[in-house]
Design an enzyme around this catalytic site. Structure first.
Site, PDB file in Angstrom:
ATOM      1  N   CYS B 169     -13.837   7.997  -5.454  1.00  0.00           N
ATOM      2  CA  CYS B 169     -13.031   7.572  -6.599  1.00  0.00           C
ATOM      3  C   CYS B 169     -12.878   6.055  -6.632  1.00  0.00           C
ATOM      4  O   CYS B 169     -12.684   5.472  -7.683  1.00  0.00           O
ATOM      5  CB  CYS B 169     -11.677   8.265  -6.618  1.00  0.00           C
ATOM      6  SG  CYS B 169     -10.754   8.128  -5.107  1.00  0.00           S
ATOM      7  N   HIS B 463      -5.680   8.094  -3.835  1.00  0.00           N
ATOM      8  CA  HIS B 463      -6.615   8.409  -4.893  1.00  0.00           C
ATOM      9  C   HIS B 463      -6.587   7.294  -5.931  1.00  0.00           C
ATOM     10  O   HIS B 463      -5.530   6.754  -6.237  1.00  0.00           O
ATOM     11  CB  HIS B 463      -6.205   9.744  -5.528  1.00  0.00           C
ATOM     12  CG  HIS B 463      -7.156  10.194  -6.591  1.00  0.00           C
ATOM     13  ND1 HIS B 463      -8.500  10.320  -6.369  1.00  0.00           N
ATOM     14  CD2 HIS B 463      -6.944  10.523  -7.887  1.00  0.00           C
ATOM     15  CE1 HIS B 463      -9.083  10.731  -7.485  1.00  0.00           C
ATOM     16  NE2 HIS B 463      -8.159  10.846  -8.423  1.00  0.00           N
TER      17      HIS B 463
END
Lengths: 96, 514
Positions: B169, B463
């Site tokens: 990510c 994240h």
């Protein structure tokens, strides 16, 4: 030449000499594209040409016909920004 | 105009020096590069009959005569002298009074474009802003493929999810931000990247070019960026593997070691598109405390890394009487260590801190070139040259000898940011006592936000997602393969990590030809 015209003339000269006029032109062009003015005018021109037929319209007629609408459609914010730019420019560069 | 062209222009083109005269008019009166030419233009561009400088001035192509179109003085001249052709002095187009129309002639257009480019170069503007013009081959391709895709205000073209390939990510969020950078989009979609590498398979910029094709192909299923990941792994070995990585490090890796391997030989002279739009110049003034001599250096930068309140660095917060404090808009800053709850720290605060004079301390004496001895000094950073796209990096991850942690302080950031107060030129005029509060309408140094990268979670596991702006004011949240609508509030309330903003006056308008 009256006083007003003279002043306009010298302002214009100053703007050209400094290259500011070209920068203003570019700024205006960008703003008019951004706000959709260019697309509106293009559509308007296409409409006129379609109505009259491609062979029966001259550039002069087209210009005369679209000019009033073109002026009216320029957003106030764009006019204001340009005016402000010119004011700032004149503040920094004394005329006369 | 008839498709055969204009016979009057054709006969003019039989004359020996016609090219020279068209070129001269362009150089001296249409697009002037030199000061000398501009002065002459300012002095002499008036209608020879009524003296007006407006009303669409035209210059006769056969003799020295300027006349206005609005009051038909150029028409009069054309008729009495039988000189049928004139150049519009604002746009450089040629008008034929016999055909009563502007003439589009290939040779003349080429001269006009060449002169325009020369003038831009002389005035220091980059020439690659020009509109796209199809080449003969492209025209052929367009004829063979008549299907067109038009961009409507509600179309979602360009939005595509990216599959997470195992803790990737950090890459996805940056790729989303880059693929929605208007200037990069225009650059890559108009196929401007010319690969100079021996094996294009290992060129990161070529891969970017392919990515843009994928993003704007109209497919809606998430894209799998395995090729890019592989290239990143081979280019930047420190990012390889399936561990969690820092998005900022990835961006820097992408910005600094991309194409053609040029970077290795001339570290400061890479000409790739990424470098052209992200590079700025940072001015560092070191002032000797004894003789007040200033030594100035200018270094290129690719992002602006900002310290946050709550970090253990000793310079936070701003002391209100420091020089940088003089440029606030009347905001108050608590002189003690706490930041008042009512006004959260803003990006402007961080920038102010970044550009204030910093005492280097007695342990870091520098040899002063003025008094030739080692003295204490202060250092101040200002922006010498702004990048076309500014990348603000908020230092949320602290790695010091004592501790490693993530700083979650909320920093407010605006949609529009004026960098004028942080410019080296503003500092100079402030020191000369000329500084005035910049007028809000002046857009030269203004940035507008278009992408925000966020990090959720902790230092160990977290994240990355990003917000990107599409069209004029629509925001989307990109979370790997999932893309959702977002409101401006969602964006502004988020805990930003990397902010990307292009100069608002940069001409990134992409012309859609319909």
């Amino acid at each position: 030449m009256n006083k007003d015209a003279q002043l306009r003339h010298s302002i214009n000269q100053k703007l050209i000499e400094n290259g500011e006029r070209d920068r203003l032109k570019e700024l205006l062009r960008t703003k008019l594209i951004e706000c959709g003015w260019k697309d509106q005018m293009k559509a308007h021109c296409k409409e006129i040409i379609r109505q009259k037929g491609l062979d029966h319209v001259t550039i002069e007629e087209l210009v005369t016909e679209i000019t009033p609408r073109g002026r009216a459609l320029v957003p106030d914010s764009v006019k204001k920004e340009l005016l402000q730019r010119i004011r700032t420019f004149l503040g920094k560069n004394s005329i006369i | 105009m008839s498709s055969a062209g204009c016979v009057h222009l054709s006969s003019l083109k039989q004359e020996a020096h016609w090219k020279q005269s068209v070129r001269l008019i362009h150089q001296w009166f249409v697009c002037c590069g030199s000061l000398e030419a501009r002065k002459r233009k300012a002095r002499s561009c008036v209608c020879h009959l009524c003296g007006a400088h407006f009303n669409r001035l035209h210059s006769c192509l056969s003799c020295v005569f300027f006349g206005c179109f609005g009051r038909r003085h150029i028409h009069e001249h054309a008729k009495t002298k039988r000189h049928p052709l004139a150049i519009d002095l604002y746009h450089g187009t040629i008008y034929c009074f016999q055909c009563q129309d502007y003439v589009y002639d290939r040779d003349c257009e080429l001269i006009a474009r060449e002169e325009q480019r020369k003038a831009w170069r002389l005035q220091g503007a980059a020439g690659w802003y020009t509109n796209w013009e199809p080449t003969r081959r492209e025209l052929e391709l367009l004829r063979q493929n008549p299907k067109r895709r038009k961009i409507a205000p509600n179309s979602t073209i360009g939005l595509r999810g990216l599959v997470n390939l195992g803790n990737t990510c950090f890459m996805n969020c940056i790729v989303q931000a880059l693929t929605h950078t208007p200037l990069l989009r225009d650059f890559f979609l108009s196929d401007r990247h010319r690969c100079a590498m021996e094996s294009p398979d290992s060129c990161l910029v070529c891969e970017m070019s392919r990515l843009f094709q994928e993003f704007y192909s109209g497919f809606r299923s998430p894209h799998i960026p395995y090729r890019l990941l592989h290239l990143v792994w081979t280019h930047a070995r420190h990012l390889a593997g399936y561990e969690q990585q820092d998005a900022h490090e990835f961006l820097i890796a992408g910005e600094t070691r991309d194409d053609n391997g040029k970077k290795g030989t001339h570290p400061n002279h890479c000409n790739c598109i990424i470098d052209q739009i992200f590079t700025g110049g940072l001015q560092s003034d070191v002032t000797c405390q004894v003789c007040n001599g200033v030594s100035t250096t200018i270094d290129p930068f690719w992002d602006i890394s900002l310290d946050l309140p709550g970090s253990s660095s000793s310079f936070w917060p701003l002391s209100p009487n420091s020089e940088g404090g003089g440029i606030t808009n009347g905001e108050k800053h608590a002189p003690t260590g706490t930041v008042p709850l009512t006004s959260p720290t803003s990006l402007t605060d961080c920038l102010r801190r970044f550009t204030r004079p910093e005492h280097l301390g007695s342990s870091a004496k520098i040899k002063c070139s003025g008094c030739h001895s080692y003295q204490e000094s202060t250092k101040q950073l200002t922006m010498k040259k702004l990048p076309i796209v500014a990348c603000f990096h908020l230092k949320r991850f602290e790695h010091s000898a004592k501790l490693r942690r993530k700083i979650t302080t909320y920093v407010s950031f605006p949609l529009d940011l004026d960098m004028t107060p942080f410019m080296a030129s503003s500092k100079e005029s402030r020191m000369n006592g000329q500084y005035q509060q910049g007028d809000s309408l002046n857009s030269e140094n203004k940035y507008s936000l278009f992408a925000v990268v966020n990090h959720q979670g902790t230092l160990e596991s977290g994240h990355y997602t990003s917000f990107i702006r599409q069209h004029k004011d629509q925001w989307f949240k990109c979370d790997d393969a999932i893309i959702t609508h977002a409101s401006v509030r969602d964006v502004l309330d988020s805990e930003g990590y990397i902010l990307l903003c292009p100069l608002s006056c940069a001409r990134f308008v992409f012309e859609c030809r319909g």
